[in-house]
Design a protein around this motif. Structure first.
Motif, short mmCIF file in Angstrom:
data_model
loop_
_atom_site.label_atom_id
_atom_site.label_comp_id
_atom_site.label_asym_id
_atom_site.label_seq_id
_atom_site.Cartn_x
_atom_site.Cartn_y
_atom_site.Cartn_z
N GLU A 71 0.83 -1.21 0.00
CA GLU A 71 0.00 0.00 0.00
C GLU A 71 0.86 1.25 0.00
N ILE A 72 1.88 1.27 0.85
CA ILE A 72 2.72 2.46 0.94
C ILE A 72 3.51 2.67 -0.34
N GLU A 73 3.85 1.57 -1.04
CA GLU A 73 4.55 1.71 -2.32
C GLU A 73 3.64 2.38 -3.35
N ALA A 74 2.37 2.05 -3.32
CA ALA A 74 1.42 2.70 -4.23
C ALA A 74 1.31 4.19 -3.93
N VAL A 75 1.30 4.55 -2.64
CA VAL A 75 1.25 5.96 -2.25
C VAL A 75 2.51 6.68 -2.71
N TYR A 76 3.65 6.02 -2.61
CA TYR A 76 4.94 6.56 -3.06
C TYR A 76 4.86 6.97 -4.53
N GLU A 113 -6.97 23.34 0.75
CA GLU A 113 -6.92 24.66 1.37
C GLU A 113 -5.48 25.00 1.77
N PRO A 114 -5.12 26.29 1.70
CA PRO A 114 -3.76 26.68 2.09
C PRO A 114 -3.43 26.35 3.54
N GLU A 115 -4.46 26.19 4.39
CA GLU A 115 -4.21 25.92 5.80
C GLU A 115 -4.09 24.43 6.11
N HIS A 116 -4.10 23.60 5.10
CA HIS A 116 -4.06 22.15 5.33
C HIS A 116 -2.64 21.77 5.80
N GLU A 117 -2.49 21.50 7.10
CA GLU A 117 -1.16 21.30 7.68
C GLU A 117 -0.45 20.08 7.10
N LEU A 118 -1.17 18.96 7.03
CA LEU A 118 -0.52 17.74 6.54
C LEU A 118 -0.15 17.86 5.07
N ALA A 119 -0.99 18.53 4.28
CA ALA A 119 -0.68 18.72 2.86
C ALA A 119 0.59 19.55 2.70
N TRP A 120 0.71 20.63 3.49
CA TRP A 120 1.90 21.46 3.41
C TRP A 120 3.14 20.70 3.86
N LEU A 121 2.99 19.90 4.90
CA LEU A 121 4.15 19.14 5.37
C LEU A 121 4.62 18.14 4.32
N TRP A 145 5.10 6.12 12.12
CA TRP A 145 4.52 7.14 11.25
C TRP A 145 5.62 7.97 10.58
N LEU A 146 6.63 8.35 11.34
CA LEU A 146 7.73 9.12 10.75
C LEU A 146 8.48 8.31 9.70
N SER A 147 8.63 7.00 9.93
CA SER A 147 9.29 6.15 8.94
C SER A 147 8.48 6.11 7.65
N ASP A 148 7.14 6.00 7.79
CA ASP A 148 6.28 6.02 6.59
C ASP A 148 6.35 7.37 5.88
N LEU A 149 6.37 8.43 6.66
CA LEU A 149 6.47 9.77 6.07
C LEU A 149 7.75 9.92 5.27
N LEU A 190 -1.40 14.48 -3.88
CA LEU A 190 -1.29 14.42 -2.43
C LEU A 190 -2.40 13.59 -1.78
N GLY A 191 -3.46 13.31 -2.52
CA GLY A 191 -4.64 12.69 -1.91
C GLY A 191 -4.35 11.40 -1.18
N ASP A 192 -3.73 10.45 -1.83
CA ASP A 192 -3.46 9.15 -1.19
C ASP A 192 -2.50 9.30 -0.02
N ALA A 193 -1.51 10.18 -0.15
CA ALA A 193 -0.55 10.38 0.94
C ALA A 193 -1.24 10.97 2.16
N ILE A 194 -2.13 11.93 1.94
CA ILE A 194 -2.85 12.53 3.06
C ILE A 194 -3.75 11.51 3.73
N GLU A 195 -4.43 10.70 2.95
CA GLU A 195 -5.32 9.69 3.53
C GLU A 195 -4.53 8.66 4.33
N TYR A 196 -3.40 8.21 3.79
CA TYR A 196 -2.59 7.18 4.46
C TYR A 196 -1.95 7.73 5.73
N LEU A 197 -1.32 8.91 5.63
CA LEU A 197 -0.60 9.46 6.77
C LEU A 197 -1.53 10.13 7.78
N GLY A 198 -2.74 10.44 7.38
CA GLY A 198 -3.67 11.10 8.28
C GLY A 198 -4.44 10.15 9.19
#
Length: 684
Positions: free
Chosen positions: A555-560, A628-636, A594-598, A568-576
């Protein structure tokens, strides 16, 4: 070295990262304690193109210029081992102060015998012996010898001069001298002539015949040439004359991975093996860009997994410093490897492999400092991350940064691959007659013999994958005859793989090679069935399918691969997921995972893009994904994706943004928040 008479220059050229070889190691190898020879391993520098192997040999040649020295490029034309022995004898035999001129009479006799027509007269031994007398006493015309022998003897001058130490001797006397090799007793297997037991006077005739026989016979003949060469060398270091030869002879062999090089190293090893425990006064340093099968008998081959059953050697007499199946050593290991025992050379035999594939950050900084660059630590960190420590790439990139001429050496780093290297060159590189850009030079150096092949297309396609696992997907490769297994074997042979350490180690492409291949992938025309978008989409869908079939790790390889497409959609869903209401407590273990996945996801490759500032690029990625510009995880995620690419933000302008996003995300979490705060500190 402190040899009386100045046999070796005290200083050689300074090669950053290679000083332990050009200094301490070569000094250890050439010494003759109490005037005696020791069992010495063949030292082999291994590494992909651009590792500095050739320049290392050039530096050693300069350092050892006053010793008996032979420096041969085995990549220049095909030749049999016997011809290489002849070249070595010719070079080692040059007159040098203190060492004089060394003679190789038995080797020259073997060469002349093989170059004669003795092998055509085996049925008539009497005629053959008469022919031999003619060859030795009158030195037949050069045309009567094989081309290889002709070239060697012709290089030495006219035949009577080259053979003067023994021309005119009675053939029986010469054969008696040859018999000291005890060739017949040393050969335990190999072709034999029928009839009565081989007599002393028949040895050269048999040698001539074997040299023109099948592959097994030629190998046997080559081994005899090796025995003759080593015997002559030992004789040169014996007696009154030999007492003045206080340092060993040195042989430097470049491109030892070629067919000629492989055969010669195998023959030299066989000759030394047949000589048993009798040491010789010969230091051998070779350079190779490929792995040789013989090393797998006691060394761990890069690009292969280690298994628990790798505990028994195939060759018990081999010695590797007491380490079971060591990987090739690094220059940093030399001082430890060669200083623990009274005779450290005996701890490594018959090979001592040195991995030159990766310059350290310290050596990278030294090169930058030598160019009087500012902000050396920042430059070293950037260059090391971009090149993976490839020596030639390191000096190319630093030269290109210097060529830009900006006060901040990293101001133009985002476009360094397309920057001209300039006309200056570092000692780790060859003079730049046609400088070109960093990317052009890297393509030619790394991929010269791949560029026009179908394998090149598959190799660039496979570079999209995080690991070499992509090569096992037949759907990904689309050349005329895709063969992922053969390509993987080629990558191993060329030392182009590295190990990603972890609980389950994985194999990945060399960092610099993958960078160049990803540029090839990005340059494919839109509509190519394996352009950037099509390849990453295909890989993503394959991993998604595997995940749907029960392989959770995919799954994480697909997000990669989805992030490699700029999504960003799949990454936000997985990491969120850990931050969703009702989720289990965010513990320290959960935070570490979580940090390893990030880190894995945001290491996805980016299409080369230097338009706009890094901050503007983050804004565009978030905006283009409808967030949105305020989306913290998206910006990270977007900021880390750009920052983790060495060419994305070399001046580290996004660090404050990343720090703030980590802190915002950590608020209100459980005990695992501490790890996020600690990660934020890295970007202060």
């Amino acid at each position: 070295m402190t040899e009386p008479g100045g046999a070796i220059p005290v200083e050689g050229p300074k090669l950053h990262g290679l000083e332990p070889i050009t200094g301490f190691l070569i000094e250890q190898l050439v010494q003759r304690p109490e005037g005696r020879s020791r069992l010495l391993p063949a030292v082999v520098a291994v590494g992909p193109p651009g590792s500095g192997k050739t320049v290392l040999l050039q530096a050693l040649a300069q350092r050892c210029a006053k010793l008996p020295l032979a420096h041969i490029d085995l990549g220049q034309g095909e030749r049999a081992p016997r011809e290489v022995f002849g070249e070595l004898a010719f070079e080692l035999g040059r007159r040098r102060p203190q060492f004089g001129r060394m003679a190789f009479p038995q080797l020259w006799l073997c060469l002349v015998a093989v170059g004669s027509t003795l092998h055509m007269q085996d049925a008539n031994r009497r005629a053959a012996l008469q022919n031999l007398r003619t060859v030795v006493s009158s030195a037949q015309p050069m045309e009567a010898r094989s081309k290889g022998v002709t070239d060697i003897l012709d290089a030495a001058g006219q035949v009577p001069e080259g053979l003067s130490p023994w021309v005119g001797m009675a053939v029986e006397t010469v054969l008696q001298s040859l018999n000291r090799l005890n060739i017949r007793r040393r050969i335990s297997r190999g072709p034999r002539l029928t009839g009565d037991q081989i007599q002393r006077a028949d040895m050269l005739i048999d040698l001539a015949k074997w040299s023109h026989g099948d592959e097994e016979a030629r190998a046997e003949a080559d081994a005899i040439f090796g025995l003759a060469f080593l015997h002559d060398l030992r004789q040169a270091y014996s007696g009154m004359r030999g007492s003045g030869r206080t340092l060993n002879s040195v042989v430097l062999l470049d491109n030892a991975h070629t067919p000629s090089g492989r055969m010669f190293l195998r023959t030299l090893r066989e000759a030394r093996r047949r000589d048993g425990s009798e040491p010789d006064p010969l230091v051998v340093v070779a350079a190779t860009a490929q792995w040789l099968p013989a090393w797998s008998e006691c060394w761990h081959r890069p690009g292969l997994h280690r298994f628990s059953d790798d505990t028994e050697r195939r060759e018990p007499e081999h010695r590797t410093g007491g380490i079971e199946w060591p990987a090739p050593r690094t220059p940093h290991d030399i001082a430890t490897d060669w200083a623990l025992t009274e005779n450290p050379a005996a701890s490594w035999y018959p090979w001592y492999l040195l991995d030159l594939s990766c310059l350290s950050v310290q050596s990278t900084g030294d090169i930058a400092a030598e160019q009087r660059m500012r902000s050396v630590p920042r430059v070293a960190e950037f260059v090391r991350a971009l090149t993976g420590g490839n020596a030639a790439a390191t000096t190319d990139v630093i030269a290109a940064l210097c060529h830009a001429g900006d006060d901040d050496p990293l101001a133009g780093a985002r476009t360094v691959l397309t920057t001209s290297v300039g006309t200056a060159h570092d000692q780790l590189l060859e003079p730049l007659a046609d400088p070109g850009t960093v990317l052009e030079r890297a393509r030619e150096r790394l991929l010269g013999d791949f560029l026009e092949t179908e394998r090149m297309r598959d190799l660039a396609t496979a570079a999209a994958g995080r690991t070499v696992e992509t090569l096992y997907f037949p759907e990904v490769l689309d050349s005329a005859v895709p063969d992922g297994e053969a390509l993987l074997q080629e990558l191993r042979n060329r030392l182009w793989l590295r190990t990603l350490e972890g609980d389950d180690p994985e194999m990945a492409l060399d960092i610099w090679l993958r960078r160049i291949l990803l540029c090839e992938l990005a340059e494919r025309e839109p509509g190519d069935p394996r352009d950037w978008d099509a390849t990453h989409t295909l890989c993503r869908d394959l991993f998604r399918r595997n995940f749907d079939e029960g392989d959770a790790g995919d799954e994480i390889e697909a997000v990669y691969h989805d992030l490699a497409l700029g999504r960003l959609g799949d990454a936000i869903e997985y990491l969120g997921r850990p931050f969703e209401p009702g989720h289990v407590e965010f513990t320290r273990a959960a935070a570490a995972s979580w940090l390893s996945d990030l880190d894995l996801i945001t290491s996805a490759p980016r299409r080369p893009d230097s338009e706009g500032t890094p901050y503007e690029q983050v804004e565009a990625i978030v905006r283009d994904n409808g967030l949105e510009p305020e989306h913290e995880l998206a910006w990270l995620i977007a900021a880390l994706w750009i920052s983790n690419d060495p060419l994305g933000d070399p001046q580290r302008t996004l660090d404050r943004t990343i720090e703030n996003e980590f802190r915002q995300l950590a608020r209100g979490l459980g005990r695992g928040a501490l790890l996020l705060y600690e990660r934020a500190e890295r970007y202060r």
